[in-house]
Design a protein around this motif. Structure first.
Motif, PDB file in Angstrom:
ATOM      1  N   GLU A 179      -7.616  31.079 -73.079  1.00  0.00           N
ATOM      2  CA  GLU A 179      -6.401  30.298 -73.333  1.00  0.00           C
ATOM      3  C   GLU A 179      -6.721  29.047 -74.122  1.00  0.00           C
ATOM      4  OE1 GLU A 179      -4.350  29.733 -69.601  1.00  0.00           O
ATOM      5  OE2 GLU A 179      -4.417  31.907 -69.243  1.00  0.00           O
ATOM      6  N   GLU A 180      -7.835  28.406 -73.763  1.00  0.00           N
ATOM      7  CA  GLU A 180      -8.194  27.178 -74.475  1.00  0.00           C
ATOM      8  C   GLU A 180      -8.517  27.454 -75.937  1.00  0.00           C
ATOM      9  OE1 GLU A 180     -10.849  24.450 -72.829  1.00  0.00           O
ATOM     10  OE2 GLU A 180      -9.803  24.321 -70.911  1.00  0.00           O
ATOM     11  N   LEU A 181      -9.200  28.583 -76.167  1.00  0.00           N
ATOM     12  CA  LEU A 181      -9.541  28.912 -77.546  1.00  0.00           C
ATOM     13  C   LEU A 181      -8.271  29.116 -78.373  1.00  0.00           C
ATOM     14  CD1 LEU A 181     -11.786  29.504 -79.580  1.00  0.00           C
ATOM     15  CD2 LEU A 181     -11.656  31.908 -78.930  1.00  0.00           C
ATOM     16  N   LEU A 182      -7.285  29.831 -77.777  1.00  0.00           N
ATOM     17  CA  LEU A 182      -6.029  30.045 -78.499  1.00  0.00           C
ATOM     18  C   LEU A 182      -5.322  28.714 -78.750  1.00  0.00           C
ATOM     19  CD1 LEU A 182      -4.526  33.324 -76.985  1.00  0.00           C
ATOM     20  CD2 LEU A 182      -5.634  32.959 -79.203  1.00  0.00           C
ATOM     21  N   ALA A 183      -5.408  27.806 -77.753  1.00  0.00           N
ATOM     22  CA  ALA A 183      -4.762  26.502 -77.927  1.00  0.00           C
ATOM     23  C   ALA A 183      -5.423  25.725 -79.065  1.00  0.00           C
ATOM     24  CB  ALA A 183      -4.849  25.712 -76.622  1.00  0.00           C
ATOM     25  N   ALA A 202     -10.624  41.398 -76.974  1.00  0.00           N
ATOM     26  CA  ALA A 202     -10.356  41.608 -78.396  1.00  0.00           C
ATOM     27  C   ALA A 202      -8.852  41.661 -78.656  1.00  0.00           C
ATOM     28  CB  ALA A 202     -11.033  42.901 -78.861  1.00  0.00           C
ATOM     29  N   VAL A 203      -8.122  42.400 -77.800  1.00  0.00           N
ATOM     30  CA  VAL A 203      -6.677  42.534 -78.013  1.00  0.00           C
ATOM     31  C   VAL A 203      -5.978  41.188 -77.837  1.00  0.00           C
ATOM     32  CG1 VAL A 203      -4.558  43.629 -77.153  1.00  0.00           C
ATOM     33  CG2 VAL A 203      -6.675  44.950 -77.313  1.00  0.00           C
ATOM     34  N   TYR A 204      -6.440  40.446 -76.824  1.00  0.00           N
ATOM     35  CA  TYR A 204      -5.765  39.182 -76.507  1.00  0.00           C
ATOM     36  C   TYR A 204      -5.954  38.144 -77.613  1.00  0.00           C
ATOM     37  CZ  TYR A 204      -4.322  35.117 -73.766  1.00  0.00           C
ATOM     38  OH  TYR A 204      -3.703  33.995 -73.321  1.00  0.00           O
ATOM     39  N   LEU A 205      -7.142  38.124 -78.222  1.00  0.00           N
ATOM     40  CA  LEU A 205      -7.462  37.043 -79.149  1.00  0.00           C
ATOM     41  C   LEU A 205      -7.233  37.380 -80.618  1.00  0.00           C
ATOM     42  CD1 LEU A 205     -10.818  35.782 -77.560  1.00  0.00           C
ATOM     43  CD2 LEU A 205      -8.573  34.696 -77.373  1.00  0.00           C
ATOM     44  N   ALA A 206      -7.425  38.652 -80.999  1.00  0.00           N
ATOM     45  CA  ALA A 206      -7.594  38.933 -82.423  1.00  0.00           C
ATOM     46  C   ALA A 206      -6.297  39.324 -83.129  1.00  0.00           C
ATOM     47  CB  ALA A 206      -8.622  40.045 -82.601  1.00  0.00           C
ATOM     48  N   ASP A 207      -6.246  39.058 -84.428  1.00  0.00           N
ATOM     49  CA  ASP A 207      -5.185  39.587 -85.282  1.00  0.00           C
ATOM     50  C   ASP A 207      -5.508  41.021 -85.676  1.00  0.00           C
ATOM     51  OD1 ASP A 207      -3.921  37.056 -85.340  1.00  0.00           O
ATOM     52  OD2 ASP A 207      -5.339  36.409 -86.882  1.00  0.00           O
ATOM     53  N   ARG A 208      -6.808  41.237 -85.927  1.00  0.00           N
ATOM     54  CA  ARG A 208      -7.245  42.598 -86.253  1.00  0.00           C
ATOM     55  C   ARG A 208      -8.529  42.885 -85.496  1.00  0.00           C
ATOM     56  NH1 ARG A 208      -8.244  44.190 -92.075  1.00  0.00           N
ATOM     57  NH2 ARG A 208      -8.964  42.047 -92.354  1.00  0.00           N
ATOM     58  N   ARG A 230       1.899  35.657 -78.196  1.00  0.00           N
ATOM     59  CA  ARG A 230       0.611  35.894 -77.588  1.00  0.00           C
ATOM     60  C   ARG A 230       0.257  34.829 -76.534  1.00  0.00           C
ATOM     61  NH1 ARG A 230      -3.760  38.516 -80.209  1.00  0.00           N
ATOM     62  NH2 ARG A 230      -2.714  38.238 -82.189  1.00  0.00           N
ATOM     63  N   THR A 231       0.716  33.617 -76.812  1.00  0.00           N
ATOM     64  CA  THR A 231       0.318  32.520 -75.919  1.00  0.00           C
ATOM     65  C   THR A 231       1.218  32.410 -74.693  1.00  0.00           C
ATOM     66  OG1 THR A 231       1.592  31.097 -77.369  1.00  0.00           O
ATOM     67  CG2 THR A 231      -0.792  31.085 -77.666  1.00  0.00           C
ATOM     68  N   GLU A 232       2.288  33.212 -74.651  1.00  0.00           N
ATOM     69  CA  GLU A 232       3.139  33.181 -73.465  1.00  0.00           C
ATOM     70  C   GLU A 232       2.358  33.720 -72.272  1.00  0.00           C
ATOM     71  OE1 GLU A 232       7.036  33.047 -74.042  1.00  0.00           O
ATOM     72  OE2 GLU A 232       6.134  31.944 -75.722  1.00  0.00           O
ATOM     73  N   PRO A 233       2.614  33.189 -71.091  1.00  0.00           N
ATOM     74  CA  PRO A 233       1.963  33.764 -69.914  1.00  0.00           C
ATOM     75  C   PRO A 233       2.489  35.175 -69.686  1.00  0.00           C
ATOM     76  CG  PRO A 233       3.571  32.065 -69.295  1.00  0.00           C
ATOM     77  CD  PRO A 233       3.445  32.024 -70.783  1.00  0.00           C
ATOM     78  N   GLY A 234       1.682  36.038 -69.188  1.00  0.00           N
ATOM     79  CA  GLY A 234       2.136  37.385 -68.857  1.00  0.00           C
ATOM     80  C   GLY A 234       2.070  38.364 -70.005  1.00  0.00           C
ATOM     81  N   VAL A 235       1.587  37.930 -71.170  1.00  0.00           N
ATOM     82  CA  VAL A 235       1.529  38.845 -72.307  1.00  0.00           C
ATOM     83  C   VAL A 235       0.587  40.016 -72.000  1.00  0.00           C
ATOM     84  CG1 VAL A 235      -0.342  37.628 -73.501  1.00  0.00           C
ATOM     85  CG2 VAL A 235       1.287  38.999 -74.809  1.00  0.00           C
ATOM     86  N   GLN A 236      -0.404  39.728 -71.148  1.00  0.00           N
ATOM     87  CA  GLN A 236      -1.368  40.785 -70.841  1.00  0.00           C
ATOM     88  C   GLN A 236      -0.762  41.883 -69.975  1.00  0.00           C
ATOM     89  OE1 GLN A 236      -5.365  39.898 -70.334  1.00  0.00           O
ATOM     90  NE2 GLN A 236      -5.199  37.720 -70.840  1.00  0.00           N
ATOM     91  N   LYS A 237       0.447  41.618 -69.443  1.00  0.00           N
ATOM     92  CA  LYS A 237       1.068  42.644 -68.598  1.00  0.00           C
ATOM     93  C   LYS A 237       2.109  43.453 -69.364  1.00  0.00           C
ATOM     94  CE  LYS A 237       0.481  40.128 -64.244  1.00  0.00           C
ATOM     95  NZ  LYS A 237       0.397  38.728 -64.706  1.00  0.00           N
ATOM     96  N   THR A 238       2.347  43.105 -70.638  1.00  0.00           N
ATOM     97  CA  THR A 238       3.374  43.818 -71.390  1.00  0.00           C
ATOM     98  C   THR A 238       2.889  45.214 -71.777  1.00  0.00           C
ATOM     99  OG1 THR A 238       2.561  42.967 -73.484  1.00  0.00           O
ATOM    100  CG2 THR A 238       4.266  41.673 -72.392  1.00  0.00           C
ATOM    101  N   ALA A 239       3.844  46.059 -72.044  1.00  0.00           N
ATOM    102  CA  ALA A 239       3.523  47.441 -72.411  1.00  0.00           C
ATOM    103  C   ALA A 239       2.780  47.492 -73.736  1.00  0.00           C
ATOM    104  CB  ALA A 239       4.817  48.260 -72.507  1.00  0.00           C
ATOM    105  N   ALA A 240       3.168  46.620 -74.695  1.00  0.00           N
ATOM    106  CA  ALA A 240       2.521  46.617 -76.005  1.00  0.00           C
ATOM    107  C   ALA A 240       1.045  46.317 -75.859  1.00  0.00           C
ATOM    108  CB  ALA A 240       3.182  45.579 -76.913  1.00  0.00           C
ATOM    109  N   PHE A 241       0.731  45.297 -75.043  1.00  0.00           N
ATOM    110  CA  PHE A 241      -0.667  44.926 -74.806  1.00  0.00           C
ATOM    111  C   PHE A 241      -1.433  46.114 -74.229  1.00  0.00           C
ATOM    112  CE2 PHE A 241      -4.221  43.024 -72.607  1.00  0.00           C
ATOM    113  CZ  PHE A 241      -4.604  41.977 -73.441  1.00  0.00           C
ATOM    114  N   GLY A 242      -0.803  46.733 -73.208  1.00  0.00           N
ATOM    115  CA  GLY A 242      -1.455  47.874 -72.561  1.00  0.00           C
ATOM    116  C   GLY A 242      -1.716  49.008 -73.540  1.00  0.00           C
ATOM    117  N   ALA A 243      -0.787  49.228 -74.447  1.00  0.00           N
ATOM    118  CA  ALA A 243      -0.953  50.322 -75.409  1.00  0.00           C
ATOM    119  C   ALA A 243      -2.132  50.054 -76.342  1.00  0.00           C
ATOM    120  CB  ALA A 243       0.328  50.492 -76.223  1.00  0.00           C
TER     121      ALA A 243
END
Lengths: 263, 255, 272
Positions: A179-183, A202-208, A230-243
């Protein structure tokens, strides 16, 4: 594409001499363009040469096959335009936090006051106020890596190279550091090449995400991650992230199994 | 602070106990005064020599010889160790020489240096340096070879030139191991100094002790032992303090 | 999955195992060639008049003198004398130092009493004892053996104590929880685990024993290799002196190598 790329790998290969004296190919025919401001993760199983690729870009390891260009100029050695953060932190253990962060600034011809001001600002940015006079060995792993990030950002590099920077940290600390790195990136966007074997990271941080295959390593597929908010809380629980995780994990797992079977 | 005070008390207590035991053994008459003079006689002798200034003259001579040789060994050993770690040609030439010289009893070369240089300060310093250089070189080399490459790479990407790496990174990184080598070398330097002085005569404590022995002056011999033991204790403890001071950043200082 | 992961981790470049014999010989020659340079310099410098042949006889002359010393029996007689003193002094130091070190590590009261004594006496340069040992014990074997014993005792003792105290407590606890007595845990677990330190201590004592042997034979002896060196030097037989110096150096080096080989075999259970 090539003209707009800040970093371009052009059919880069690399081999090293084993203990027995044989040339072992580690990388073969890697070509990749990275645009200004992009965050690219190099993802792959251990031994696929992703760190080697980063070291070549950093100019730490001489390039013998192919070419790597940064802003159109071939890489021939290390430079201040490419800051680097290692998994092992690589802080100077005999220097305090302040001295570590200031190290690069001392090598630029800046007035002393400016050095002090920038050092203080960076220590503040990574939330290490109060620890300025501590030595690295007195800090936790997460704090050490913050010092390393501050030290690298101090000299204002155009490109940030990160070699599994959070691999030595415990799971909670790693989350916080993500989170700090994204900030930090939101405040001060930087072209970043990030080596990892952690699919979620990789999915959480990267554009590609460039997925690498093993032995000799090459880029198998490049996946663009399109995660709004991406910086919203809970993004890691979304279906897109999971896919995305699912898809990349499939690619990486295949590689690990194939690499094992090939031995 | 309590730890340091405790150590000082402990050392004082031990010395006192030893003196008391010595006193009673000598007073028991089991040994003649010649074989075991009483601590009082030896103390009187040390005080006499101190008042006349003899102790200080010979002590100064011994300490200067030992520390000059030790310093030379430190400089040469550090340069050799770093050279062996970083320059292929230096490593190729010196590796077999150092691996043979390290375990060899260097004191065997004392007569050779006496033949070449003569029985003087220079030959004493040479044999001391020759004896003490190997541990420093071996330890420094191990330290310099163990410097993490990421440390060097980080420095390079922060604007350090290849030429500055030695002073900026390698040298500070090597300090802990170099100090370890020096701590091995210091007792070696002291032992060698004493033997060299005994063999060449001269004004040092070793020479004075051998002279006392020739004249069957056993309080003189014992006085020499006491002075040299105290000197060794102080020098080696000083080295430990220097290490602690220099390695405030090191893991061992944290514990 | 987990199987493949371990295999990936284990992959190491070990492609051509059978290394060529010829290369190994060449590597060996390249590695030790600097010694040949040294030998050639030693031979050539006095012959070319670069140094005075009286102060540095050419290597071949020294080797010839070595041959004479060996044939005449001087080398063997003095060498055996020295070896006897060394083995007795060092052997006694090991026999006393290891048990004492164990006791100090294992029993706190013993440590409390002897620890300060050891710390106080350790920094003393043991060569300072040479005159008093000569006064007490004369010119014979006993003075040298005692000196070597005293010089080697503390390195062996201290490294044994440190080794045993450095053993992971978990190792001892698990032995105790398996029903071993305290004493059985000491000899069955702690001592073997401390062996690397014990052997390292003996190795440094070995080096010390040579230094003290040669020093004491220079100063208070009528035989032994140290005496041979100073006797030949005093008599101006410099070729013989250099030969004896060479012998002592080679013996010291060989003893260290032999001990190292033996201890590495003894420690074969350790990785690497």
């Amino acid at each position: 594409m090539t003209s707009s790329a800040l970093i371009s790998f052009d059919r880069v290969g690399h081999s090293y001499r084993s203990n027995a004296g044989v040339l072992v190919p580690a990388l073969a025919d890697v070509s990749l363009d990275i645009a200004q401001g992009e965050f690219v993760a190099l993802l792959g199983p251990s031994g696929c040469g992703k760190s080697t690729l980063l070291y070549l870009l950093g100019g730490f390891v001489p390039i013998r096959d192919g070419e790597i260009r940064v802003a159109g100029k071939p890489v021939t050695g290390p430079g201040r335009d490419r800051g680097v953060v290692f998994q092992s932190f690589a802080l100077f253990p005999w220097k305090t936090v302040r001295q570590n962060v200031r190290y690069g600034l001392e090598r630029m011809s800046l007035p002393r006051a400016e050095q002090e001001a920038r050092t203080a600002r960076l220590i503040d940015m990574v939330h290490l106020n109060g620890f300025e006079d501590h030595f690295p060995l007195q800090l936790s792993g997460g704090m050490r890596q913050r010092v390393a990030i501050a030290r690298t950002l101090a000299v204002d590099p155009a490109i940030l190279l990160m070699d599994e920077p959070f691999g030595a940290l415990d799971a909670q600390t790693r989350e916080i550091m993500h989170e700090e790195l994204l900030a930090i990136m939101a405040r001060r966007p930087m072209t970043t090449v990030f080596v990892t074997h952690d699919v979620r990271e990789a999915v959480y941080l990267a554009d590609r995400v460039a997925v690498m295959s093993a032995r000799p390593g090459h880029i198998k597929e490049v996946v663009t991650i399109d995660l709004p908010g991406r910086t919203e809380p809970g993004v890691q629980k979304t279906a897109a992230f999971g896919a995305y995780v699912e898809r990349l994990w499939g690619l990486v797992k295949n590689e690990a199994v194939q690499a094992a079977a090939g031995r | 602070m309590i730890g340091r005070l405790g150590r000082a008390l402990e050392a004082t207590g031990t010395v006192l106990v030893l003196l008391v035991v010595w006193h009673f053994v000598a007073a028991s008459g089991a040994f003649s005064d010649f074989l075991l003079p009483s601590p009082e006689a030896v103390a009187a002798r040390i005080i006499d020599d101190a008042l006349s200034g003899d102790v200080f003259a010979s002590l100064a001579r011994t300490v200067v010889t030992a520390l000059t040789g030790f310093a030379a060994a430190g400089l040469v050993g550090a340069a050799l160790g770093i050279g062996m770690a970083r320059v292929r040609l230096v490593r190729w030439f010196f590796d077999p020489l150092v691996s043979i010289g390290y375990p060899m009893p260097k004191i065997a070369f004392l007569p050779v240096f006496l033949l070449w240089i003569g029985p003087n300060f220079a030959s004493q310093v040479t044999i001391v340096a020759f004896s003490a250089v190997f541990p420093v070189a071996v330890a420094t080399r191990a330290g310099a070879e163990g410097v993490e490459r990421t440390l060097l790479w980080s420095a390079r990407s922060l604007g350090t030139s290849a030429g500055q790496l030695l002073w900026q990174i390698v040298l500070p990184a090597v300090v802990p191991q170099m100090l370890t080598g020096l701590q091995v070398a210091l007792p070696v330097a002291l032992i060698t100094t004493i033997v060299a002085e005994m063999l060449t005569g001269g004004d040092g404590i070793g020479g004075a002790m051998l002279g006392a022995m020739r004249f069957a002056d056993s309080p003189g011999v014992f006085a020499g032992i006491i002075v040299i033991a105290a000197t060794g204790f102080v020098l080696i403890r000083t080295m430990e303090v220097i290490r602690r001071r220099m390695l405030r950043w090191h893991a061992e200082a944290a514990s | 999955m987990s199987r493949s992961a371990t295999v990936v981790g284990a992959v190491k470049p070990k492609l051509d195992r059978p290394r060529e014999k010829g290369t190994a010989v060449v590597n060996w020659l390249v590695r030790w060639f600097p010694l040949a340079i040294l030998a050639i310099t030693w031979e050539a410098a006095p012959r070319l008049g670069l140094v005075n042949p009286a102060s540095l006889p050419p290597l071949s002359v020294v080797v010839a003198a070595l041959g004479r010393l060996a044939m005449g029996g001087d080398l063997l007689a003095n060498g055996l004398k020295s070896l006897f003193r060394l083995v007795c002094g060092l052997g006694l130091a090991i026999l006393a130092g290891v048990p004492l070190g164990l006791t100090m590590a294992w029993f706190r009261p013993v440590r409390a009493v002897f620890g300060p004594l050891v710390r106080c006496l350790y920094p003393m340069p043991k060569s300072a004892l040479i005159p008093v040992l000569l006064l007490w014990l004369g010119l014979g074997d006993l003075s040298k053996i005692t000196l070597i014993f005293l010089g080697c005792l503390l390195p062996v003792l201290i490294s044994t104590t440190n080794g045993v105290r450095g053993v992971e407590p978990a190792m001892i606890w698990s032995a105790r929880s398996l029903g071993r007595s305290r004493l059985a845990a000491l000899f069955g677990v702690a001592l073997p685990a401390a062996m690397p330190d014990v052997l390292a201590g003996i190795r440094s004592a070995l080096a010390m024993s040579f230094v003290l042997l040669v020093s004491s034979e220079y100063l208070m002896s009528r035989d032994g290799l140290g005496y041979l060196i100073s006797f030949l030097g005093d008599g101006g037989a410099y070729d013989g002196m250099f030969a004896a110096v060479l012998v002592v150096s080679i013996l010291g080096f060989a003893a260290d190598r032999a001990f190292n080989a033996v201890s590495r075999r003894a420690l074969a259970w350790r990785e690497t």
